[in-house]
Each structure stands twice: as C-alpha cells, then as structure tokens.
Design a protein around this motif. Sequence first.
Motif, short mmCIF file in Angstrom:
data_model
loop_
_atom_site.label_atom_id
_atom_site.label_comp_id
_atom_site.label_asym_id
_atom_site.label_seq_id
_atom_site.Cartn_x
_atom_site.Cartn_y
_atom_site.Cartn_z
N ILE A 189 1.13 -4.18 -2.29
CA ILE A 189 0.45 -3.52 -1.16
C ILE A 189 1.33 -3.53 0.07
CG2 ILE A 189 -1.52 -3.69 0.43
CD1 ILE A 189 -3.18 -4.71 -1.95
N VAL A 190 1.99 -4.65 0.33
CA VAL A 190 2.87 -4.74 1.50
C VAL A 190 4.05 -3.78 1.38
CG1 VAL A 190 4.48 -6.29 2.71
CG2 VAL A 190 2.21 -7.10 2.10
N ASP A 191 4.49 -3.49 0.18
CA ASP A 191 5.63 -2.59 -0.02
C ASP A 191 5.27 -1.11 0.08
OD1 ASP A 191 7.46 -4.62 -0.35
OD2 ASP A 191 7.29 -4.66 -2.54
N GLN A 192 3.97 -0.79 0.16
CA GLN A 192 3.57 0.61 0.24
C GLN A 192 3.75 1.16 1.65
OE1 GLN A 192 2.90 2.07 -2.79
NE2 GLN A 192 3.51 -0.04 -3.28
N SER A 193 3.89 2.48 1.72
CA SER A 193 4.00 3.15 3.02
C SER A 193 2.69 3.87 3.33
CB SER A 193 5.14 4.17 2.99
OG SER A 193 6.39 3.53 2.78
N TYR A 194 2.22 3.70 4.56
CA TYR A 194 0.97 4.32 4.99
C TYR A 194 1.25 5.12 6.25
CZ TYR A 194 -1.17 0.86 1.86
OH TYR A 194 -1.51 0.09 0.77
N PHE A 195 0.93 6.41 6.22
CA PHE A 195 1.22 7.27 7.36
C PHE A 195 -0.05 8.00 7.82
CE2 PHE A 195 5.20 7.22 4.86
CZ PHE A 195 6.04 6.63 5.80
N TYR A 196 -0.21 8.06 9.13
CA TYR A 196 -1.25 8.86 9.76
C TYR A 196 -2.66 8.47 9.32
CZ TYR A 196 3.02 11.56 10.32
OH TYR A 196 4.30 11.94 10.59
N ILE A 197 -2.89 7.19 9.08
CA ILE A 197 -4.24 6.71 8.80
C ILE A 197 -4.51 5.52 9.73
CG2 ILE A 197 -4.31 7.53 6.43
CD1 ILE A 197 -3.69 4.71 5.49
N SER A 198 -5.79 5.24 9.97
CA SER A 198 -6.08 4.22 10.98
C SER A 198 -7.38 3.47 10.75
CB SER A 198 -6.12 4.85 12.37
OG SER A 198 -7.13 5.86 12.42
N THR A 199 -8.07 3.70 9.62
CA THR A 199 -9.34 3.02 9.39
C THR A 199 -9.29 2.21 8.09
OG1 THR A 199 -10.39 4.79 8.10
CG2 THR A 199 -10.54 4.94 10.51
N GLN A 200 -10.21 1.27 7.98
CA GLN A 200 -10.28 0.46 6.77
C GLN A 200 -10.54 1.34 5.55
OE1 GLN A 200 -9.96 -3.32 6.24
NE2 GLN A 200 -9.36 -1.96 4.59
N ARG A 201 -11.40 2.32 5.70
CA ARG A 201 -11.66 3.27 4.62
C ARG A 201 -10.38 3.95 4.16
NH1 ARG A 201 -10.98 8.37 4.86
NH2 ARG A 201 -12.08 9.88 3.54
N ASP A 202 -9.60 4.44 5.12
CA ASP A 202 -8.36 5.14 4.78
C ASP A 202 -7.41 4.26 3.98
OD1 ASP A 202 -9.31 7.32 6.21
OD2 ASP A 202 -8.18 6.80 8.03
N TYR A 203 -7.23 3.04 4.45
CA TYR A 203 -6.27 2.14 3.80
C TYR A 203 -6.72 1.77 2.40
CZ TYR A 203 -3.11 1.50 7.72
OH TYR A 203 -2.15 1.70 8.69
N LEU A 204 -8.01 1.51 2.23
CA LEU A 204 -8.47 1.11 0.90
C LEU A 204 -8.38 2.27 -0.09
CD1 LEU A 204 -9.75 -1.38 -0.63
CD2 LEU A 204 -11.84 -0.05 -0.53
N LEU A 205 -8.88 3.43 0.31
CA LEU A 205 -8.86 4.57 -0.61
C LEU A 205 -7.43 4.94 -0.98
CD1 LEU A 205 -11.65 6.95 0.77
CD2 LEU A 205 -11.84 5.05 -0.85
N GLU A 206 -6.54 4.96 -0.01
CA GLU A 206 -5.15 5.33 -0.31
C GLU A 206 -4.48 4.29 -1.19
OE1 GLU A 206 -1.14 6.40 2.20
OE2 GLU A 206 -3.05 7.29 2.82
N THR A 207 -4.80 3.02 -1.00
CA THR A 207 -4.21 1.97 -1.83
C THR A 207 -4.58 2.17 -3.29
OG1 THR A 207 -4.16 0.36 -0.02
CG2 THR A 207 -4.13 -0.52 -2.25
N PHE A 208 -5.84 2.46 -3.55
CA PHE A 208 -6.25 2.68 -4.94
C PHE A 208 -5.65 3.96 -5.50
CE2 PHE A 208 -9.50 -0.59 -4.25
CZ PHE A 208 -9.42 -1.25 -5.46
#
Length: 256
Positions: A189-208
């Motif tokens: 999870i730490v190695d993933q890149s996350y762009f243009y998101i800012s909510t807990q929902r966004d981070y969880l859905l994108e991670t899965f």
Amino acid sequence: MTVNSYLTNRASNAILSTGEQDSINRSVATLQTRLNSYFSSKLNSHFRFGSSTRGTILPRSMDGHSDIDYMVVFAEGGYTPQTYLNRLRAFVDAYYSSSDIKQSSPTIVLELNHIKFDLVPALANMWGGYQIPDGTSAWQNTNPNDFNGKLTEKNTANHHLIKPTIRLVKFWNAQNGYVFDSYSLEKWIVDQSYFYISTQRDYLLETFEKLATPTDTQWRKDKVERAKKIVAEVRRLERENMPVSAELEIKKLIPE
C-alpha cells in the motif's frame, strides 16, 4: 451516512483503545524488566517494532492475530538462529510457564490473555541495522525503522489517510482468512501512487482496485475478486445517486 463517513468511522474504530494500549504497555514494561533480569549483559538491547510502533496495529476484536513484534538483540554472535530461539524459549518458560508458548520460526510466540508477543532474536550489524532469522539456520538483514519512516512520510503526503487505509485493508484481510501477509500488504500500500483523491472512500476503493488478483490458490483469488466486485458495485450505486444502497454494499467489504 455516506460511504466516506462510514469508512472514516470504521477506520477510527480500528485504533487500539486507551485501555487496550495501557494493558499492552504494562505487559511490555514487565517483559522488559524480566528480559533484563534474565539475560543481563548478554543482551545489547531489546525493543518494540512493527505495526504497534507504526500506528497500524488492529485491536484484537478486529484481528485475532494482532501481535506485538519485539526484537531481542543478543550481544554474543557466532551461532545459528535456533540457538538464540532456544534461549528465548528458556526465558519465556521461566517467566510465563502458564501462558501459551510456541516457536513459529523465526520467532517465539508468547500469547497472553490480551495480546500476543512475537519475540524475534537478533544480532546487531557493525554497519547498522540487524540480522534476524531466515529460518532456523540462516540470517537476513533488516532495519525495522526504515519502513516506519517511509510510512510516516507517505501518510503525511496523502492527507494522513494511508495509515487508516492500511488499517481498513488489514481488517478486510483478517476477516477473509489472511489472503495476504500483513506486513507485505502494508508495504505494498505504501508503494502505491495516489493522485487527485482526498477522502477515505477514495483511498480505500482505489486500493482495492489496484490490488492484484492472486493466481496461486483459488480461495485467495475468490476473496480478491469478490472485493473488487463490491467496489465496482459501490461506484455504480453512487453514480446512480443511491447513497444508502452504496453504504449497504460497502459494509459487505468492511463490516460493522
């Protein structure tokens, strides 16, 4: 309640309570005193590491395998890991004879009523870091503090939502029979890149959505595919302006 507010609430519940933390701290203090008394100058140092120092440990109510990683650094080198595991086993037999004790290479597992300790024997490297067992006869290099710093940096740069995301994904992992090794999951999870998101929902859905589907065993493949289908359905329901149904759907992934 929205999907985001529900996930935010579940992530906040996935933190050790003050009572649980106090109980763990007392057990750690007792362990430290007993290690010093039993081994004396035969140890260089001993300390906690792992998820309990990173803020990603789950309460035992959410993860029955939740434990405290504890490194015991011996002063004298030159032996196989099993030699030091035997010394730790003698120590826990002497002080914790009524507790559940077992060797789970490369650790000695000490299970108390409220928490489990993974005692890891180690040797200090001359150039920094430590050697820990790689099985019972070989050593591997590690520096437990390196990942802590990387996680903190990543969390800060991502709206402080990486740690709560890790806790939620680890909860899903525990609920589904430990599809992935917990530490490896955190590092991924730490190695993933996350762009243009800012909510807990966004981070969880994108991670899965980013999670690779295992191909080695059918049950692991099924668990991840189910998770991805739930996430896709949550997004569909939100697009169709059905927030209540979306919340009910996300509870299939992260239950109450």
